[in-house]
Design a protein around this motif. Sequence first.
Motif, PDB file in Angstrom:
ATOM      1  N   LEU A  56      34.001  40.048  40.403  1.00 60.56           N
ATOM      2  CA  LEU A  56      33.931  38.538  39.849  1.00 60.56           C
ATOM      3  C   LEU A  56      33.768  37.794  41.895  1.00 60.56           C
ATOM      4  CD1 LEU A  56      34.811  37.715  36.665  1.00 60.56           C
ATOM      5  CD2 LEU A  56      33.076  37.837  37.559  1.00 60.56           C
ATOM      6  N   ALA A  57      33.827  36.674  41.880  1.00 56.53           N
ATOM      7  CA  ALA A  57      33.513  35.814  43.302  1.00 56.53           C
ATOM      8  C   ALA A  57      34.685  35.102  42.977  1.00 56.53           C
ATOM      9  CB  ALA A  57      32.704  35.635  43.959  1.00 56.53           C
ATOM     10  N   ARG A  58      36.008  35.269  42.427  1.00 57.82           N
ATOM     11  CA  ARG A  58      37.079  34.382  42.497  1.00 57.82           C
ATOM     12  C   ARG A  58      37.684  33.927  43.818  1.00 57.82           C
ATOM     13  NH1 ARG A  58      39.515  36.438  37.373  1.00 57.82           N
ATOM     14  NH2 ARG A  58      38.417  38.184  37.007  1.00 57.82           N
TER      15      ARG A  58
ATOM     16  N   ASP B 283      37.219  39.138  49.350  1.00 59.08           N
ATOM     17  CA  ASP B 283      37.539  40.068  47.871  1.00 59.08           C
ATOM     18  C   ASP B 283      35.909  41.037  47.030  1.00 59.08           C
ATOM     19  OD1 ASP B 283      39.856  39.443  48.564  1.00 59.08           O
ATOM     20  OD2 ASP B 283      40.116  38.921  45.786  1.00 59.08           O
ATOM     21  N   PRO B 284      35.043  39.994  47.198  1.00 57.50           N
ATOM     22  CA  PRO B 284      33.572  40.734  46.500  1.00 57.50           C
ATOM     23  C   PRO B 284      33.088  42.466  47.559  1.00 57.50           C
ATOM     24  CG  PRO B 284      33.592  38.972  45.724  1.00 57.50           C
ATOM     25  CD  PRO B 284      34.838  38.669  46.970  1.00 57.50           C
ATOM     26  N   ILE B 285      33.952  41.362  48.828  1.00 53.91           N
ATOM     27  CA  ILE B 285      33.473  42.487  49.761  1.00 53.91           C
ATOM     28  C   ILE B 285      33.349  43.202  50.767  1.00 53.91           C
ATOM     29  CG2 ILE B 285      31.031  40.779  50.186  1.00 53.91           C
ATOM     30  CD1 ILE B 285      32.369  40.577  52.861  1.00 53.91           C
ATOM     31  N   PHE B 286      34.948  43.465  50.084  1.00 56.00           N
ATOM     32  CA  PHE B 286      35.688  44.074  51.008  1.00 56.00           C
ATOM     33  C   PHE B 286      36.730  45.376  50.249  1.00 56.00           C
ATOM     34  CE2 PHE B 286      40.349  45.671  52.490  1.00 56.00           C
ATOM     35  CZ  PHE B 286      40.513  45.873  53.428  1.00 56.00           C
TER      36      PHE B 286
ATOM     37  N   THR C  20      35.835  47.072  45.096  1.00 51.47           N
ATOM     38  CA  THR C  20      36.417  46.122  45.845  1.00 51.47           C
ATOM     39  C   THR C  20      37.904  45.530  45.857  1.00 51.47           C
ATOM     40  OG1 THR C  20      35.415  45.069  44.799  1.00 51.47           O
ATOM     41  CG2 THR C  20      34.135  45.654  46.944  1.00 51.47           C
ATOM     42  N   TYR C  21      38.304  44.503  46.371  1.00 51.61           N
ATOM     43  CA  TYR C  21      39.405  43.545  45.952  1.00 51.61           C
ATOM     44  C   TYR C  21      39.026  42.959  44.629  1.00 51.61           C
ATOM     45  CZ  TYR C  21      42.771  43.583  49.962  1.00 51.61           C
ATOM     46  OH  TYR C  21      43.288  44.438  51.498  1.00 51.61           O
ATOM     47  N   ALA C  22      37.687  42.542  44.660  1.00 52.93           N
ATOM     48  CA  ALA C  22      37.764  41.679  43.706  1.00 52.93           C
ATOM     49  C   ALA C  22      37.431  42.196  42.273  1.00 52.93           C
ATOM     50  CB  ALA C  22      35.985  40.966  43.718  1.00 52.93           C
ATOM     51  N   GLU C  23      37.084  43.533  41.697  1.00 53.33           N
ATOM     52  CA  GLU C  23      37.358  44.532  41.169  1.00 53.33           C
ATOM     53  C   GLU C  23      37.969  45.637  40.892  1.00 53.33           C
ATOM     54  OE1 GLU C  23      33.030  47.063  42.048  1.00 53.33           O
ATOM     55  OE2 GLU C  23      34.076  47.592  43.473  1.00 53.33           O
TER      56      GLU C  23
END
Length: 158
Positions: free
Chosen positions: A113-115, A119-122, A128-131
Amino acid sequence: MLRTLCFVTGNASKLAEVSAILATSGIKIQSRALDLPELQGNIEDISKHKAKQAAEAIGGPVLVEDTCLCFNALKGLPGPYVKWFIKGVGHEGLEPVLFQGRTDGKIVPARGLARFGWDPIFEYKGQTYAEMDKAVKNSISHRFKALEMLRKWMEAHV
């Protein structure tokens, strides 16, 4: 030609330095301390405003000086407000202390989730941080590492 200038300052150290610098020029310096309200803004506007007020108060030409101390790490602060910063935090308070955290990873196509920011691309160790669960991210992130350094520094210095 004007050979005497009225230097408007209440700072004896500034007066001594200006007098020493101009000593061989033939320009004589008289000084007068004036309590002038300080305009907020950039150094040019502050200096022009100060000179205009001082000239009106003295009734003639004046020399004024204002200085800035700008830290890139603080986006230019304290700038022209350095006098007030020193009064508030002392010289030690003007020494930037940097706490830089690093987490090695790689840039990947966005996942999760792009919050928040990037985070979604690292990706770190397959996620990823987003996961990641926020508590997991907050225990390994660059931000955590920098704040951990801050915490330890404050324990040792504050």
